[in-house]
Scaffold this active site. Structure first.
Site, PDB file in Angstrom:
ATOM      1  N   ALA A 184       0.949  -1.319   0.027  1.00 18.09           N
ATOM      2  CA  ALA A 184       0.074   0.005   0.054  1.00 18.09           C
ATOM      3  C   ALA A 184       0.854   1.365   0.139  1.00 18.09           C
ATOM      4  CB  ALA A 184      -0.881  -0.216   1.157  1.00 18.09           C
ATOM      5  N   HIS A 204       6.461  16.235   2.205  1.00 20.33           N
ATOM      6  CA  HIS A 204       6.722  15.358   3.398  1.00 20.33           C
ATOM      7  C   HIS A 204       7.849  15.991   4.172  1.00 20.33           C
ATOM      8  CE1 HIS A 204       4.563  12.054   1.118  1.00 20.33           C
ATOM      9  NE2 HIS A 204       4.573  11.461   2.082  1.00 20.33           N
ATOM     10  N   HIS A 205       7.713  15.489   5.437  1.00 19.16           N
ATOM     11  CA  HIS A 205       8.740  15.755   6.506  1.00 19.16           C
ATOM     12  C   HIS A 205      10.058  15.474   6.299  1.00 19.16           C
ATOM     13  CE1 HIS A 205       8.919  11.469   7.273  1.00 19.16           C
ATOM     14  NE2 HIS A 205       7.434  11.525   7.493  1.00 19.16           N
ATOM     15  N   LYS A 238      11.674  11.738   5.808  1.00 23.99           N
ATOM     16  CA  LYS A 238      11.515  10.803   4.798  1.00 23.99           C
ATOM     17  C   LYS A 238      12.825  10.310   4.070  1.00 23.99           C
ATOM     18  CE  LYS A 238       7.986   9.547   1.545  1.00 23.99           C
ATOM     19  NZ  LYS A 238       7.896   8.202   2.047  1.00 23.99           N
ATOM     20  N   GLY A 261       6.160   6.829  -2.337  1.00 25.60           N
ATOM     21  CA  GLY A 261       5.354   5.887  -3.078  1.00 25.60           C
ATOM     22  C   GLY A 261       3.927   6.244  -3.489  1.00 25.60           C
TER      23      GLY A 261
END
Length: 248
Positions: free
Chosen positions: A104, A134-135, A138, A144
């Protein structure tokens, strides 16, 4: 009977939240919570029904291979699953036809819906690009989720017979136009104060559509993980994307 669950990567940000969510979920029983120094072999003594794999890209393939070879259904939230890794996993699953693995890219229901909305919109617009934020912790870029989104947009455009998205760029020595995934440009931003965010941008002459999803806390991913753990026994083989377990 309760579903017996193991969390691998239980001490990480996602893993620790998953431990709490599984403990709180009706019908689920957490019987193992493994950190990076714990051996997967200990799971063989626990009669595990489902493992939740939330580690790091360099470890995830080996972990999932072990789980499949021991007949344990697995819910995977770790990124880094490129086409080569997915092909190897599918080959392993063929030797274990009763076992299922969900890969996922995102467990946020909002993110899953955004990807579906983007797939529906893609045939109706000339341009499409993806921006993910993102932070700064990552490890991979693009995410993804952004990769999966771009692939689904491209597939929908191809099915509709659309040409390549228009782009007259002739010079980009610094890579300002971002990554190109199946013909769709994807831009990754890493910023303090952010968690997980995605904007999907569509445009045609005279109009634009922006689809945005924001996950402000890791807790946003837990309902999706719990749903996957409860549902995976109904599947076999490789399932790519939580949307395949939802009625979308």
């Amino acid at each position: 009977m309760s579903i017996r669950v193991a969390v691998i990567g239980a001490k990480g940000r996602m893993g620790s939240h998953a431990v709490d969510a599984i403990n709180d979920a009706e019908g689920l029983e957490l019987v193992a919570a493994l950190g990076s120094s714990d051996s997967l072999e200990t799971l063989l003594e626990k009669n595990i029904d489902v493992a939740v794999e939330l580690t790091v890209p360099k470890s995830t393939e080996d972990n999932v291979t072990f789980l499949v070879e021991n007949g344990i259904d697995t819910v995977v939230g770790t990124t880094g699953w490129d086409n080569d890794r997915l092909a190897r996993l599918e080959a392993t699953l063929k030797n274990h036809p009763e076992t299922a693995v969900l890969i996922a890219p995102n467990f946020s229901i909002g993110a899953v819906l955004a990807m579906r909305f983007a797939e529906l919109a893609a045939p109706y617009f000339d341009s499409a690009e993806v921006v993910e934020i993102h932070h700064t912790r990552k490890l991979d870029a693009p995410s993804g989720t952004a990769n999966h989104t771009a692939q689904r947009i491209a597939a929908a455009r191809n099915a509709a017979g659309l040409p390549a998205v228009p782009d007259s760029t002739e010079s980009d020595p610094q890579g300002a136009r971002g990554a190109v995934i199946d013909g769709i440009h994807v831009h990754a931003i890493r910023q303090q104060g952010m968690n997980a965010h995605e904007e999907i941008l569509f445009g045609s002459d005279g109009e634009a559509l922006t689809i945005r999803t924001d996950s402000h806390s890791t807790s946003a991913f837990m309902p999706g993980i719990v749903t996957a753990v409860r549902s995976i026994a109904d599947y076999t083989g490789l399932i790519h994307g939580l949307e395949n377990m939802l009625d979308l």
